[in-house]
Design a protein around this motif. Structure first.
Motif, mmCIF file in Angstrom:
data_model
loop_
_atom_site.group_PDB
_atom_site.id
_atom_site.type_symbol
_atom_site.label_atom_id
_atom_site.label_comp_id
_atom_site.label_asym_id
_atom_site.label_seq_id
_atom_site.Cartn_x
_atom_site.Cartn_y
_atom_site.Cartn_z
ATOM 1 N N ASN A 23 40.664 42.299 20.437
ATOM 2 C CA ASN A 23 41.461 40.985 20.027
ATOM 3 C C ASN A 23 41.734 40.174 21.476
ATOM 4 N N ILE A 24 42.479 38.982 21.214
ATOM 5 C CA ILE A 24 42.601 38.216 22.441
ATOM 6 C C ILE A 24 43.403 38.781 23.618
ATOM 7 N N VAL A 25 44.532 39.519 23.077
ATOM 8 C CA VAL A 25 45.312 40.153 23.886
ATOM 9 C C VAL A 25 44.692 41.157 24.734
ATOM 10 N N PHE A 26 43.757 41.950 24.180
ATOM 11 C CA PHE A 26 42.963 42.795 24.826
ATOM 12 C C PHE A 26 42.189 42.114 26.053
ATOM 13 N N LYS A 27 41.718 40.919 25.614
ATOM 14 C CA LYS A 27 40.791 40.186 26.553
ATOM 15 C C LYS A 27 41.667 39.628 27.834
ATOM 16 N N LEU A 28 43.062 39.220 27.351
ATOM 17 C CA LEU A 28 43.788 38.578 28.752
ATOM 18 C C LEU A 28 44.096 40.057 29.668
ATOM 19 N N HIS A 29 43.998 41.265 29.315
ATOM 20 C CA HIS A 29 44.048 42.332 30.010
ATOM 21 C C HIS A 29 42.611 42.491 31.124
ATOM 22 N N TYR A 30 41.619 42.732 30.345
ATOM 23 C CA TYR A 30 40.347 43.177 31.025
ATOM 24 C C TYR A 30 39.572 41.897 31.587
ATOM 25 N N ARG A 31 39.799 40.841 30.892
ATOM 26 C CA ARG A 31 39.067 39.709 31.651
ATOM 27 C C ARG A 31 40.249 38.618 32.463
ATOM 28 N N TRP A 32 41.071 38.242 31.897
ATOM 29 C CA TRP A 32 41.836 37.168 32.684
ATOM 30 C C TRP A 32 42.615 37.831 33.732
ATOM 31 N N THR A 33 43.468 38.652 33.568
ATOM 32 C CA THR A 33 44.059 39.531 34.468
ATOM 33 C C THR A 33 43.191 40.057 35.562
ATOM 34 N N PHE A 34 42.008 40.611 35.200
ATOM 35 C CA PHE A 34 41.081 41.205 36.228
ATOM 36 C C PHE A 34 40.575 40.131 37.006
ATOM 37 N N VAL A 35 40.416 38.864 36.254
ATOM 38 C CA VAL A 35 39.760 37.835 37.270
ATOM 39 C C VAL A 35 40.849 37.239 38.209
ATOM 40 N N LEU A 36 42.076 37.178 37.661
ATOM 41 C CA LEU A 36 43.269 36.852 38.181
ATOM 42 C C LEU A 36 43.338 37.640 39.744
ATOM 43 N N LEU A 37 43.222 38.930 39.353
ATOM 44 C CA LEU A 37 43.396 39.775 40.551
ATOM 45 C C LEU A 37 42.466 39.777 41.619
ATOM 46 N N LEU A 38 41.084 39.561 41.112
ATOM 47 C CA LEU A 38 39.976 39.312 41.975
ATOM 48 C C LEU A 38 40.057 38.076 42.767
ATOM 49 N N VAL A 39 40.590 36.983 42.227
ATOM 50 C CA VAL A 39 40.635 35.814 42.989
ATOM 51 C C VAL A 39 41.805 35.843 44.000
ATOM 52 N N ALA A 40 42.863 36.664 43.813
ATOM 53 C CA ALA A 40 44.096 36.718 44.536
ATOM 54 C C ALA A 40 43.248 37.736 45.646
ATOM 55 N N THR A 41 42.595 38.748 45.527
ATOM 56 C CA THR A 41 42.031 39.359 46.648
ATOM 57 C C THR A 41 41.149 38.691 47.512
ATOM 58 N N LEU A 42 40.233 37.924 47.035
ATOM 59 C CA LEU A 42 39.562 36.783 47.690
ATOM 60 C C LEU A 42 40.433 36.111 48.604
ATOM 61 N N LEU A 43 41.500 35.281 48.101
ATOM 62 C CA LEU A 43 42.411 34.532 48.669
ATOM 63 C C LEU A 43 42.740 35.131 50.032
ATOM 64 N N VAL A 44 43.541 36.292 49.836
ATOM 65 C CA VAL A 44 44.211 37.099 51.009
ATOM 66 C C VAL A 44 43.183 37.777 52.058
ATOM 67 N N THR A 45 41.880 37.651 51.817
ATOM 68 C CA THR A 45 40.882 38.253 52.637
ATOM 69 C C THR A 45 40.109 37.201 53.490
ATOM 70 N N SER A 46 40.183 35.828 52.895
ATOM 71 C CA SER A 46 39.541 34.983 53.339
ATOM 72 C C SER A 46 40.525 34.194 54.296
ATOM 73 N N ARG A 47 39.897 33.888 55.530
ATOM 74 C CA ARG A 47 40.499 33.302 56.554
ATOM 75 C C ARG A 47 40.704 31.658 56.561
ATOM 76 N N GLN A 48 39.575 30.974 55.725
ATOM 77 C CA GLN A 48 39.632 29.558 55.821
ATOM 78 C C GLN A 48 40.626 28.823 55.069
ATOM 79 N N TYR A 49 41.186 29.616 54.437
ATOM 80 C CA TYR A 49 42.453 28.760 53.759
ATOM 81 C C TYR A 49 43.829 28.904 54.422
ATOM 82 N N ILE A 50 44.146 29.817 55.294
ATOM 83 C CA ILE A 50 45.458 30.118 56.062
ATOM 84 C C ILE A 50 44.971 30.407 57.391
ATOM 85 N N GLY A 51 43.927 30.566 57.900
ATOM 86 C CA GLY A 51 43.661 30.516 59.307
ATOM 87 C C GLY A 51 43.849 32.111 59.683
ATOM 88 N N GLU A 52 44.362 32.331 61.042
ATOM 89 C CA GLU A 52 44.619 33.718 61.269
ATOM 90 C C GLU A 52 45.800 34.482 60.549
#
Length: 426
Positions: A23-52
């Motif tokens: 159902n849609i709630v299941f998808k919120l866990h494995y798809r949207w939350t999964f993607v949200l955390l992956l995007v957050a991981t990319l943001l904190v490991t990329s220096r082009q947005y915050i520099g050093e």
């Protein structure tokens, strides 16, 4: 920027041909939350947005050395300087920054920023795990049943000939009827042998709730027990006080102490200030996560209440008619629906529910009709699957989910079916 996040785009693409097994709630866990955390991981490991990630001030220590040292070792803030009064009076210029005594002043160490990308990525995997388990337990059964039937609703406009457009094959009315009979046979075969399917689904949904609560607790401990009330404090303090909860949990300026030996061999202490550029991103990420987790927790609890209702009310014809309203069950004879529901356990009922989710109204009505035809009105007998299969030992194994439905040609499936006059004795 788009190139940075291209690696996660595959998880958010809409696929109209994908078979729905949750159902849609299941998808919120494995798809949207999964993607949200992956995007957050990319943001904190990329220096082009915050520099050093960290920049420290030191008069006599080479900048790369002090920056690397203070990033790999915990920086700290002074607890007695964490107050709005001193900040408003100008006694300090940043929360937690000011003179301190090493022996008497309490300090708060900050080491979490080194682990943020690892923790976020691990949490993303944890949110995907219940879906992976459920997909394994489900075993492709729904896909096997609805294979080639997503476009069968158009067969009402075809008579004797099928229509093929590229890779899309729309069967004729005769072929559609044969496939419905195949669904009936496969469904009947499984009704007495597939008792754990629904239990696995409920367990996977409970696992989603348990994992969400665990990740909230892990995040709370990871941020120094400041996460549970973070969102509430942000709403209360962000636009009122000069120093709010984000300044305490994610300080922008911290202190770092570096020791080295001087020319004469004596130990020298260097007290430095470090600008934590990474915390600009961290505070946004964890604030969004707080509100997302609160939203997700609410929906997850509501979905489990709904699952509890289905567990207790699935035998009710009225409840089933209301639940399957997408099929316009008014077009389904109540006697047919009652005959099918009477023979269903919870796993069978959930199987029907997901069949309806993946099939058109036109086809699902036929499925109910053909299933009802297997159950005569005499309730004193029950289905004897073993005797039925003993009469036709050439039928494929029940564990083979791709037979007979994944055969493209009707002649193949007809060859594997029992004789036309045979029916399941009840």
């Amino acid at each position: 920027m788009l190139k940075t996040f291209s690696s996660v785009s595959q998880y958010i693409k809409a696929d109209l041909t994908r078979v729905i097994i949750d159902n849609i709630v299941f998808k919120l866990h494995y798809r949207w939350t999964f993607v949200l955390l992956l995007v957050a991981t990319l943001l904190v490991t990329s220096r082009q947005y915050i520099g050093e990630h960290i920049q420290c001030i030191s008069d006599s220590v080479v900048a790369p050395v002090i920056n690397t040292f203070c990033f790999f070792t915990p920086t700290f803030t002074v607890v007695r300087h964490m107050n709005n009064t001193a900040l408003n009076s100008g006694s300090i210029f940043e929360p937690g920054i000011g003179p301190y005594n090493r022996q008497s002043d309490e300090v708060k160490k900050h080491a979490y920023y080194q682990w943020v990308p690892f923790v976020l990525f691990a949490q993303a995997l944890c949110f995907y795990m219940p879906h992976a388990l459920w997909k394994k337990w489900e075993g492709g059964r729904i896909k096997a049943l609805v294979y080639g039937l997503r476009m069968v609703g158009l067969t009402r406009y075809l008579k004797n000939d099928s229509l093929r457009i590229g890779t899309l094959n729309i069967p004729s009315m005769a072929e559609a009827e044969e496939r419905v009979i195949n669904i009936r046979r496969t469904m009947i075969d499984r009704m007495r042998l597939n008792q754990s399917w629904g239990a696995h689904l409920v367990f996977a949904e409970l696992l989603n709730l348990a994992n969400l609560c665990l990740q909230i607790y892990v995040t709370h401990r990871f941020l120094g027990r400041q996460f549970l009330t973070l969102g509430v404090k942000v709403l209360q303090e962000r636009w009122v006080d000069k120093m709010d909860a984000l300044d305490i949990v994610f300080p922008k300026v911290t202190k770092c102490t570096f020791f080295k030996y001087g020319a004469a061999g004596s130990l020298q202490e260097h007290d430095t200030l470090c600008v934590m550029a990474l915390n600009i991103m961290n505070e946004k990420i964890y604030t969004i996560l707080w509100f997302w987790y609160a939203f997700l927790l609410t929906l997850t609890v509501l979905s489990l209440i709904w699952r509890l209702l289905t567990l207790f009310l699935y035998k009710s014809v009225t409840f089933t008619r209301w639940t399957l309203y997408w099929a316009k069950p008014g077009k389904i004879k109540e006697s047919d629906l009652s005959s099918v529901i009477e023979k269903c356990n919870f796993s069978n009922w959930m199987f029907l529910f997901f069949l309806r989710t993946n099939l058109s109204e036109f086809l699902f009505t036929k499925v109910i009709y053909h299933l009802a035809s297997e159950f005569p009105d005499n309730p004193t007998h029950d289905n004897d699957i073993n005797n039925y299969r003993a009469q036709y030992p050439h039928l494929p194994s029940l564990d083979t989910v791709d037979a007979p439905l994944l055969h493209h040609r009707a002649t193949t499936s007809a060859a594997s079916a029992p004789p036309e006059g045979a029916s399941l004795k009840v």
